[in-house]
Design an enzyme around this catalytic site. Structure first.
Site, PDB file in Angstrom:
ATOM      1  N   THR A  13       9.460  13.992   3.676  1.00 53.34           N
ATOM      2  CA  THR A  13       9.920  14.893   2.610  1.00 53.34           C
ATOM      3  C   THR A  13       9.783  14.291   1.211  1.00 53.34           C
ATOM      4  OG1 THR A  13      12.120  14.011   3.077  1.00 53.34           O
ATOM      5  CG2 THR A  13      11.584  16.168   4.026  1.00 53.34           C
ATOM      6  N   GLY A  14       9.538  12.988   1.096  1.00 47.93           N
ATOM      7  CA  GLY A  14       9.492  12.308  -0.203  1.00 47.93           C
ATOM      8  C   GLY A  14       8.160  12.496  -0.918  1.00 47.93           C
ATOM      9  N   ARG A 112       5.937  -6.386   3.847  1.00 42.94           N
ATOM     10  CA  ARG A 112       4.694  -6.866   3.209  1.00 42.94           C
ATOM     11  C   ARG A 112       4.549  -8.373   3.244  1.00 42.94           C
ATOM     12  NH1 ARG A 112       5.301  -3.116  -2.154  1.00 42.94           N
ATOM     13  NH2 ARG A 112       4.755  -1.128  -1.175  1.00 42.94           N
ATOM     14  N   CYS A 151       1.855  -0.019  -5.808  1.00 43.18           N
ATOM     15  CA  CYS A 151       0.816   0.832  -6.404  1.00 43.18           C
ATOM     16  C   CYS A 151       0.111   0.206  -7.619  1.00 43.18           C
ATOM     17  CB  CYS A 151       1.390   2.195  -6.762  1.00 43.18           C
ATOM     18  SG  CYS A 151       3.066   2.136  -7.385  1.00 43.18           S
ATOM     19  N   GLN A 178       3.203   2.849 -15.993  1.00 39.45           N
ATOM     20  CA  GLN A 178       3.335   3.475 -14.683  1.00 39.45           C
ATOM     21  C   GLN A 178       3.865   4.911 -14.756  1.00 39.45           C
ATOM     22  OE1 GLN A 178       4.582  -0.845 -12.808  1.00 39.45           O
ATOM     23  NE2 GLN A 178       4.927   0.940 -11.542  1.00 39.45           N
ATOM     24  N   ARG A 238       7.581   2.141 -17.609  1.00 36.79           N
ATOM     25  CA  ARG A 238       7.480   3.536 -17.156  1.00 36.79           C
ATOM     26  C   ARG A 238       7.092   4.419 -18.338  1.00 36.79           C
ATOM     27  NH1 ARG A 238       7.039   4.439 -12.085  1.00 36.79           N
ATOM     28  NH2 ARG A 238       9.051   3.613 -11.481  1.00 36.79           N
ATOM     29  N   HIS A 245      -1.484   5.111 -12.604  1.00 34.93           N
ATOM     30  CA  HIS A 245      -0.995   3.920 -13.312  1.00 34.93           C
ATOM     31  C   HIS A 245      -2.171   3.288 -14.067  1.00 34.93           C
ATOM     32  CE1 HIS A 245       2.647   4.414 -11.196  1.00 34.93           C
ATOM     33  NE2 HIS A 245       2.620   3.384 -10.364  1.00 34.93           N
ATOM     34  N   ASN A 331      -1.522   6.400  -8.336  1.00 36.28           N
ATOM     35  CA  ASN A 331      -0.469   5.611  -7.687  1.00 36.28           C
ATOM     36  C   ASN A 331      -0.030   6.134  -6.336  1.00 36.28           C
ATOM     37  OD1 ASN A 331       0.540   7.612  -9.677  1.00 36.28           O
ATOM     38  ND2 ASN A 331       2.531   7.103  -8.811  1.00 36.28           N
TER      39      ASN A 331
END
Ligand code: NAP
Length: 353
Positions: A13-14, A112, A151, A178, A238, A245, A331
């Site tokens: 849903t994101g 990661r 990203c 970004q 931002r 980005h 991104n």
């Protein structure tokens, strides 16, 4: 080679989950058969649970699917899952799926840095995929975890890899501008970002400093990766842009290029290791160098080659470092869902899926 797979999306849903749904709609190998999100969404149809933010309609086949909780029990018969889970839950949920024998291709940061977890950009470090063999999340060996980086890291390493090979790198300094979609949904409050710039993104700079070193590092015979050793210093900002980005990068090189044409030739002639593999999501030209001073721009170039390309511009030899340039990539496509799909395609080709 098996090429038909039933896939699930965790965090469906994101912002990233929606990008997966959009990008996989006509994928020749992967068909979405299960959707997972939080308890808030579980039991609802996707149309009820998700606030659709993509600029194309939600596929009809997805709208009426029921969203499940992210429990492997509900994902039986699924070949593997893509994860766009919030990092607050990704450790537990992704670990549980891998342990249950369901491979996880993740966007979240949680695994990661795992010793045997590939942090993968297929054009940059395709050999790192073989670390999977050392993973022990699932005793049967079927379940494993593969990740893609932050990203910002994607366009950064796409631009740095050819430079590392040709000249060697002493250090890198960058500022990343970004897009708001990088903060997920609902993301940054409109009163903070409309007509404004916010010079801080929580948790971002350490990831940009460390992830390129694993990606540009060397796979060892024991399945670990020896990180590249140069420092990366980042300022993450931002900006009021929806998607894409843009990075302003300066690099000190070990061997000094004689001219900017020499640097551009290195990028233009770089041999893409995916060129012969015919992966559906692989861009024909993963790096493009533009000579137009005003380019690349997020609004104009983020979706080049379906959002999978990195565009480099403003390249110039500089006096304090050796080289400065800007680099742009989408991104949530190249830096998230599209990158994860390309990872899955390479896993198919390499026989891991
Ligand atoms: P987002 O819009 O906030 O979406 C988060 C997703 O996680 C939603 O589907 C949400 O489901 C689900 N979720 C939250 N809590 C949960 C729980 N307790 N159990 C199960 N599911 C839960 O975030 P996003 O921007 O898509 O990012 C997703 C991941 O990708 C993050 O780890 C992010 O760091 C990473 N990433 C994002 C980008 C980007 O550009 N946006 C790029 C690279 C990586 P509900 O709707 O039910 O709450």
């Amino acid at each position: 080679m098996k090429t038909q797979y039933s896939v699930g999306i965790l965090g469906a849903t994101g912002a990233v989950g929606q990008k997966f749904i959009r990008l996989l709609e006509n994928h020749p190998w992967f068909t979405i058969k299960a959707l997972g999100a939080s308890e808030r969404s579980a039991g609802k149809t996707y149309a009820e649970a998700a606030n659709w933010i993509e600029a194309v309609p939600c596929p009809g086949t997805i709208k009426n699917m029921t969203v499940a909780a992210c429990d492997p029990e509900f994902f039986k018969g699924i070949d593997f899952v893509f994860s766009g889970l919030d990092s607050s839950v990704a450790t537990e949920v992704e670990g549980a799926f891998a342990a249950a024998g369901i491979p996880v291709i993740s966007n979240a940061k949680n695994y990661r840095t795992g010793k045997y977890v590939p942090l993968l950009v297929p054009e940059v470090n395709p050999d790192h995929i073989h670390s999977i063999k050392q993973q022990t999340y699932d005793p049967s060996g079927k379940g494993f975890i593969v990740t893609n980086p932050n990203c910002v890291t994607v366009p950064l390493v796409m631009a740095l890899k050819p430079l590392q090979e040709a000249f060697g790198i002493n250090y890198v300094i960058l500022t990343s501008m970004q897009a708001v979609s990088g903060a997920g949904y609902p993301g940054v409050p409109s009163l903070d970002i409309m007509g404004n710039i916010v010079p801080f993104i929580s948790g971002e700079e350490p990831k940009i400093a460390s992830e390129p070193l694993k990606l540009l590092g060397e796979l060892q015979s024991d399945g670990t990766v020896k990180d590249a050793s140069f420092p990366v210093q980042a300022t993450a900002v931002r900006v009021p842009v929806l998607e894409g980005h843009l990075l302003s990068v300066s690099v000190s090189l070990k061997n000094k290029p004689a001219s900017i044409e020499e640097v551009e030739a290195v990028w233009n002639n770089w041999k893409n290791p995916l060129a012969e593999l015919n992966l559906p999501f692989a861009p024909e030209k993963p790096i493009v160098v533009t000579k137009e001073d005003r380019y690349p721009q997020p609004r104009l170039h983020s979706y080049d080659e379906n959002g999978m390309r990195t565009t480099i511009g403003r390249a110039r030899l500089t006096t304090i470092t050796d080289l400065s340039f800007v680099a742009l990539a989408h991104n949530t496509v190249r830096g998230a869902a599209g990158g994860a799909i390309l990872n899955a395609e390479l896993l198919v080709k390499e026989g891991y899926l």
